[in-house]
Scaffold this motif. Sequence first.
Motif, PDB file in Angstrom:
ATOM      1  N   VAL A   3      43.330  41.808  48.864  1.00  0.00           N
ATOM      2  CA  VAL A   3      43.265  41.260  47.718  1.00  0.00           C
ATOM      3  C   VAL A   3      42.161  41.711  46.778  1.00  0.00           C
ATOM      4  N   PHE A   4      42.643  41.941  45.607  1.00  0.00           N
ATOM      5  CA  PHE A   4      41.813  42.244  44.604  1.00  0.00           C
ATOM      6  C   PHE A   4      41.772  41.586  43.104  1.00  0.00           C
ATOM      7  N   GLU A   5      40.679  41.792  42.354  1.00  0.00           N
ATOM      8  CA  GLU A   5      40.437  41.222  41.042  1.00  0.00           C
ATOM      9  C   GLU A   5      40.639  42.532  40.199  1.00  0.00           C
ATOM     10  N   MET A   6      41.592  42.378  39.203  1.00  0.00           N
ATOM     11  CA  MET A   6      41.967  43.506  38.333  1.00  0.00           C
ATOM     12  C   MET A   6      40.713  43.441  37.193  1.00  0.00           C
ATOM     13  N   VAL A   7      40.441  44.524  36.851  1.00  0.00           N
ATOM     14  CA  VAL A   7      39.404  44.861  35.585  1.00  0.00           C
ATOM     15  C   VAL A   7      40.213  45.544  34.619  1.00  0.00           C
ATOM     16  N   ARG A   8      40.329  44.945  33.432  1.00  0.00           N
ATOM     17  CA  ARG A   8      40.936  45.472  32.407  1.00  0.00           C
ATOM     18  C   ARG A   8      40.107  46.669  32.079  1.00  0.00           C
ATOM     19  N   TYR A   9      40.836  48.272  31.778  1.00  0.00           N
ATOM     20  CA  TYR A   9      40.441  49.180  31.677  1.00  0.00           C
ATOM     21  C   TYR A   9      40.858  49.725  30.331  1.00  0.00           C
ATOM     22  N   HIS A  10      39.996  50.091  29.220  1.00  0.00           N
ATOM     23  CA  HIS A  10      40.221  50.382  27.771  1.00  0.00           C
ATOM     24  C   HIS A  10      41.423  49.299  27.492  1.00  0.00           C
ATOM     25  N   ASN A  11      42.305  49.617  26.672  1.00  0.00           N
ATOM     26  CA  ASN A  11      43.370  49.029  26.043  1.00  0.00           C
ATOM     27  C   ASN A  11      44.571  48.911  26.550  1.00  0.00           C
ATOM     28  N   ARG A  12      44.610  49.428  27.853  1.00  0.00           N
ATOM     29  CA  ARG A  12      45.824  49.346  28.703  1.00  0.00           C
ATOM     30  C   ARG A  12      46.469  47.850  28.840  1.00  0.00           C
ATOM     31  N   ASN A  13      47.698  48.056  28.912  1.00  0.00           N
ATOM     32  CA  ASN A  13      48.590  46.784  29.026  1.00  0.00           C
ATOM     33  C   ASN A  13      49.230  46.201  30.371  1.00  0.00           C
ATOM     34  N   TYR A  14      48.985  45.282  30.761  1.00  0.00           N
ATOM     35  CA  TYR A  14      49.225  45.102  32.365  1.00  0.00           C
ATOM     36  C   TYR A  14      50.189  43.883  32.488  1.00  0.00           C
ATOM     37  N   PRO A  15      50.935  44.006  33.488  1.00  0.00           N
ATOM     38  CA  PRO A  15      52.112  43.177  33.559  1.00  0.00           C
ATOM     39  C   PRO A  15      51.784  41.876  33.620  1.00  0.00           C
ATOM     40  N   PRO A  16      52.442  40.853  33.098  1.00  0.00           N
ATOM     41  CA  PRO A  16      52.128  39.681  32.833  1.00  0.00           C
ATOM     42  C   PRO A  16      51.755  38.633  34.054  1.00  0.00           C
ATOM     43  N   ASN A  17      52.232  39.162  34.909  1.00  0.00           N
ATOM     44  CA  ASN A  17      51.739  38.593  36.637  1.00  0.00           C
ATOM     45  C   ASN A  17      50.350  38.804  37.038  1.00  0.00           C
ATOM     46  N   ILE A  18      49.841  39.707  36.499  1.00  0.00           N
ATOM     47  CA  ILE A  18      48.512  40.094  36.888  1.00  0.00           C
ATOM     48  C   ILE A  18      47.425  39.334  36.091  1.00  0.00           C
ATOM     49  N   LYS A  19      46.700  38.736  36.415  1.00  0.00           N
ATOM     50  CA  LYS A  19      45.577  37.744  35.683  1.00  0.00           C
ATOM     51  C   LYS A  19      44.511  38.781  35.332  1.00  0.00           C
ATOM     52  N   ILE A  20      44.018  38.642  34.081  1.00  0.00           N
ATOM     53  CA  ILE A  20      43.012  39.796  33.638  1.00  0.00           C
ATOM     54  C   ILE A  20      41.882  38.569  33.099  1.00  0.00           C
ATOM     55  N   SER A  21      40.789  38.533  33.790  1.00  0.00           N
ATOM     56  CA  SER A  21      39.776  37.944  33.332  1.00  0.00           C
ATOM     57  C   SER A  21      38.546  38.577  33.133  1.00  0.00           C
ATOM     58  N   ILE A  22      38.403  39.842  33.301  1.00  0.00           N
ATOM     59  CA  ILE A  22      37.314  40.719  33.311  1.00  0.00           C
ATOM     60  C   ILE A  22      37.737  42.141  32.886  1.00  0.00           C
ATOM     61  N   GLU A  23      37.050  42.587  31.998  1.00  0.00           N
ATOM     62  CA  GLU A  23      37.131  44.009  31.606  1.00  0.00           C
ATOM     63  C   GLU A  23      35.897  44.907  31.432  1.00  0.00           C
ATOM     64  N   GLU A  24      36.207  46.195  31.718  1.00  0.00           N
ATOM     65  CA  GLU A  24      35.086  47.247  31.962  1.00  0.00           C
ATOM     66  C   GLU A  24      34.633  47.639  30.381  1.00  0.00           C
ATOM     67  N   VAL A  25      33.159  47.455  30.266  1.00  0.00           N
ATOM     68  CA  VAL A  25      32.942  47.839  28.859  1.00  0.00           C
ATOM     69  C   VAL A  25      31.822  49.115  29.191  1.00  0.00           C
ATOM     70  N   ALA A  26      31.834  49.727  28.055  1.00  0.00           N
ATOM     71  CA  ALA A  26      30.850  50.948  28.461  1.00  0.00           C
ATOM     72  C   ALA A  26      29.469  50.647  27.864  1.00  0.00           C
ATOM     73  N   GLY A  27      28.628  50.790  28.653  1.00  0.00           N
ATOM     74  CA  GLY A  27      27.123  50.797  28.716  1.00  0.00           C
ATOM     75  C   GLY A  27      26.291  52.048  28.793  1.00  0.00           C
ATOM     76  N   HIS A  28      26.890  53.185  28.412  1.00  0.00           N
ATOM     77  CA  HIS A  28      25.963  54.537  28.715  1.00  0.00           C
ATOM     78  C   HIS A  28      24.887  54.693  27.460  1.00  0.00           C
ATOM     79  N   PHE A  29      24.190  55.600  27.496  1.00  0.00           N
ATOM     80  CA  PHE A  29      23.010  55.619  26.659  1.00  0.00           C
ATOM     81  C   PHE A  29      23.158  55.944  25.186  1.00  0.00           C
ATOM     82  N   ASP A  30      24.529  56.222  24.848  1.00  0.00           N
ATOM     83  CA  ASP A  30      24.898  56.471  23.525  1.00  0.00           C
ATOM     84  C   ASP A  30      25.683  55.167  22.905  1.00  0.00           C
ATOM     85  N   VAL A  31      26.081  54.482  23.408  1.00  0.00           N
ATOM     86  CA  VAL A  31      26.757  53.199  23.284  1.00  0.00           C
ATOM     87  C   VAL A  31      25.804  52.362  22.136  1.00  0.00           C
ATOM     88  N   VAL A  32      26.279  52.107  20.810  1.00  0.00           N
ATOM     89  CA  VAL A  32      25.589  51.348  19.945  1.00  0.00           C
ATOM     90  C   VAL A  32      25.719  49.978  20.295  1.00  0.00           C
TER      91      VAL A  32
END
Length: 291
Positions: A3-32
């Motif tokens: 069992v996994f919780e899928m994390v949204r990556y960038h602007n990819r589109n996922y199948p409707p049967n996969i719940k998406i409630s968390i996303e990956e966001v960039a937090g490196h040193f150049d992110v404004v």
Amino acid sequence: MIVFEMVRYHNRNYPPNIKISIEEVAGHFDVVTIKPVMDYSLHTEYSYGKRKFTNVYLEALDEIITSHKGGIPQLWKNELWAKEFANFILRATEKLVPPKVIEIHPPFDDYTDNISEFIRRYKVFEEIIKSRYPTTDIYIENRCGSIYCGGKFIISVLNQMVELCDRISKENLSLKIAFDVPQFYTAHNVTIGKKHLIIDLLNELRIIRKYIGGVHLWGKKFSENGRKIAHYGDLNSYFNNDIQLKREFLFSLAELFDDGICRKLVLEVNSSDNDLLSIINDLNEVGFKYI
């Protein structure tokens, strides 16, 4: 159960049967700015290439600003760096809800002698973060590959990951591993000609699987100049269309995580939604479930 919780990556589109409630966001040193639209996993500085160190959140954090080689950040340089790194994250997320996950990355071995030395520095960071964000998970990704000269990441291969988990246990830390599968194979110089290692290495990871909080998976495919490009393609292109080898890999991956523990899954696909869907279909065939 796998069992996994899928994390949204960038602007990819996922199948409707996969719940998406968390996303990956960039937090490196150049992110404004950091602007999640849902719960988020903060992917912090990973030291692949050069940074400018002009981020407003780095203001007066001089240890971080000066800790680099040729512009490439030197992560976990010392305990002061760890303290400043925690402050950088707290500044960057101050006006947001706390991140569900903070993903960090290991230091290089030209200034960090061993994993115990890294852990001493990391403990400073965890104490600060947990005092503000007690329910946030912290994962460290196994890394391989950088244009940094003079050192290698200290957490790349199996024995380093095992040693890390031993230190986590002894120090009673909350740190877990974000297991990047392709980087793990690259660190072990696994090629299609070493098919047995593809399976054997996954089997050996079972001794530390309870410390794995997340998984990264992605494909590779050949470019026009004959070089394989990371994060492009699917598992078919990754395994050079050796379908039997792909199936053996998938079944071994399924066995590794067939323990009922829910983990975060990030499919780091930059090429297309079709490649993403291909990997999801492969995982579904061996019993992956998503909550």
